[in-house]
Design an enzyme around this catalytic site. Structure first.
Site, mmCIF file in Angstrom:
data_model
loop_
_atom_site.group_PDB
_atom_site.id
_atom_site.type_symbol
_atom_site.label_atom_id
_atom_site.label_comp_id
_atom_site.label_asym_id
_atom_site.label_seq_id
_atom_site.Cartn_x
_atom_site.Cartn_y
_atom_site.Cartn_z
ATOM 1 N N TYR A 1 -15.221 -26.751 17.079
ATOM 2 C CA TYR A 1 -13.708 -26.741 16.478
ATOM 3 C C TYR A 1 -13.487 -25.461 17.334
ATOM 4 O O TYR A 1 -12.343 -25.588 18.494
ATOM 5 C CB TYR A 1 -13.227 -26.612 15.058
ATOM 6 C CG TYR A 1 -12.447 -26.904 15.205
ATOM 7 C CD1 TYR A 1 -11.393 -28.004 15.292
ATOM 8 C CD2 TYR A 1 -11.598 -25.487 14.825
ATOM 9 C CE1 TYR A 1 -9.599 -27.732 15.030
ATOM 10 C CE2 TYR A 1 -9.525 -25.513 15.186
ATOM 11 C CZ TYR A 1 -9.231 -26.754 14.637
ATOM 12 O OH TYR A 1 -7.890 -26.177 14.739
ATOM 13 N N GLY B 1 -1.612 -36.705 18.072
ATOM 14 C CA GLY B 1 -1.451 -36.586 16.563
ATOM 15 C C GLY B 1 -0.068 -36.925 15.665
ATOM 16 O O GLY B 1 0.669 -35.908 15.185
ATOM 17 N N SER C 1 -5.475 -23.299 18.423
ATOM 18 C CA SER C 1 -5.532 -22.898 16.791
ATOM 19 C C SER C 1 -5.880 -21.327 17.063
ATOM 20 O O SER C 1 -6.387 -20.464 17.597
ATOM 21 C CB SER C 1 -6.914 -23.419 16.775
ATOM 22 O OG SER C 1 -7.317 -22.769 14.965
ATOM 23 N N LYS D 1 -11.491 -25.809 21.238
ATOM 24 C CA LYS D 1 -10.387 -25.214 21.110
ATOM 25 C C LYS D 1 -9.407 -23.605 21.499
ATOM 26 O O LYS D 1 -8.202 -23.386 22.866
ATOM 27 C CB LYS D 1 -9.502 -24.318 20.021
ATOM 28 C CG LYS D 1 -9.427 -25.981 18.386
ATOM 29 C CD LYS D 1 -7.994 -26.437 19.133
ATOM 30 C CE LYS D 1 -7.814 -27.444 17.779
ATOM 31 N NZ LYS D 1 -6.509 -27.838 18.477
#
Ligand SMILES: NC(=O)c1ccc[n+]([C@@H]2O[C@H](COP(=O)([O-])OP(=O)(O)OC[C@H]3O[C@@H](n4cnc5c(N)ncnc54)[C@H](O)[C@@H]3O)[C@@H](O)[C@H]2O)c1
Length: 251
Positions: free
Chosen positions: A158, A7, A133, A162
């Site tokens: 999400y 990323g 996160s 995480k």
């Protein structure tokens, strides 16, 4: 010293790549996004277009990047599908989207770590940093209009992916400790780059109102912590997930 940053063409990843390169690392940037014109590979930074949902592509990328050994792996790739800049509600998430989120945010990290395993340098300050996160510790926001809990723009898939990555970080830290290799995480809160920019203005304002430091973070502030975690100054830290969230999620 060799590093891989997944990323690394995104907002936070780019800051991490620049920081590692400025500290003398050769960095392989593994990202699915095309390499922008004018950003060709240099002696220090090698760009590889890699689909991190593809096990074979990850194997090839890690093997080629690690032919002379590996000191640092930063798993920074991630996706956070939204609906008009806000979190999707759970009934709106189909199984393809759920699987895609887990594939990029959690499965790809398992795969990069597994493939990097034999190449990581023993007892030489090698380490892995997973970009988790702050919302790994939180529920997805409630339905629009409700004010319970903390509001943020990420969906349940999400948050769950995480949380999985955070837990994987703990297992990897234990498994590699005997080789003197560390594994930590960094948990950004609301960062004003990359996927933070995909957030609707009204949602962003609601998030910022919850931030004790009163502003979004920057990708450089996340890179500061990654830089510390991979450095010898963090030699006694492993299995730790460091919040970089302006005080958003106290613990
Ligand atoms: N920006 C924030 O507020 C924030 C907050 C907490 C955590 N994070 C995490 O930080 C990391 C970086 O986020 P960002 O804000 O820089 O977002 P970003 O979208 O700018 O960067 C994510 C990168 O991952 C890459 N990627 C996505 N799917 C891929 C795939 N299948 N194969 C290869 N590459 C793929 C993208 O091309 C992109 O370059 C993510 O893991 C994200 O979950 C971000």
């Amino acid at each position: 010293m060799q590093a891989i940053v997944t990323g690394g063409r995104g907002g936070i990843g780019r800051a991490v790549v620049e920081r590692l390169a400025s500290n003398g690392y050769r960095v392989v940037v593994a990202d699915g996004a095309p390499v922008p014109d004018g950003e060709t590979s240099t002696a220090t930074v090698t760009h590889v277009v890699t689909d991190l949902t593809d096990e074979a592509a990850i194997k090839d990328m890690v093997r080629e990047a690690s032919s002379d050994g590996l000191h640092v792996l930063v798993n920074c790739a991630g996706i956070s599908p939204k609906r008009h800049g806000a979190a999707p509600q759970l009934p709106e998430i189909d199984v393809e989207e759920w699987d895609r989120v887990f594939s990029v945010n959690a499965r790809s990290c398992f795969l990069t770590i597994r493939e990097a395993w034999p190449h990581l340098a023993d007892h030489d300050n090698a380490s892995i940093v997973n970009v988790v996160s702050a919302v790994a510790k939180a529920a997805a926001s409630g339905p629009p209009g409700t004010s319970f809990g903390l509001n943020h723009p990420a969906g349940a898939h999400y948050c769950a992916s995480k949380a999985a990555l955070g837990n994987l970080t703990l297992s990897v830290a234990r498994a590699l400790a005997g080789r003197g290799i560390r594994c930590n995480g960094v948990a950004p809160g609301y960062i004003n780059s990359g996927m933070g920019n995909a957030t609707a203005r009204s949602v962003e304002q609601a998030v910022v109102r919850q931030l004790p430091l009163g502003r979004p973070g920057t990708s450089a502030e996340v890179a500061n912590v990654v830089e510390f975690l991979v450095s010898p100054a963090a030699s006694y830290l492993t299995g730790e997930i460091v919040d970089v969230d302006g005080g958003w999620y106290p613990d």
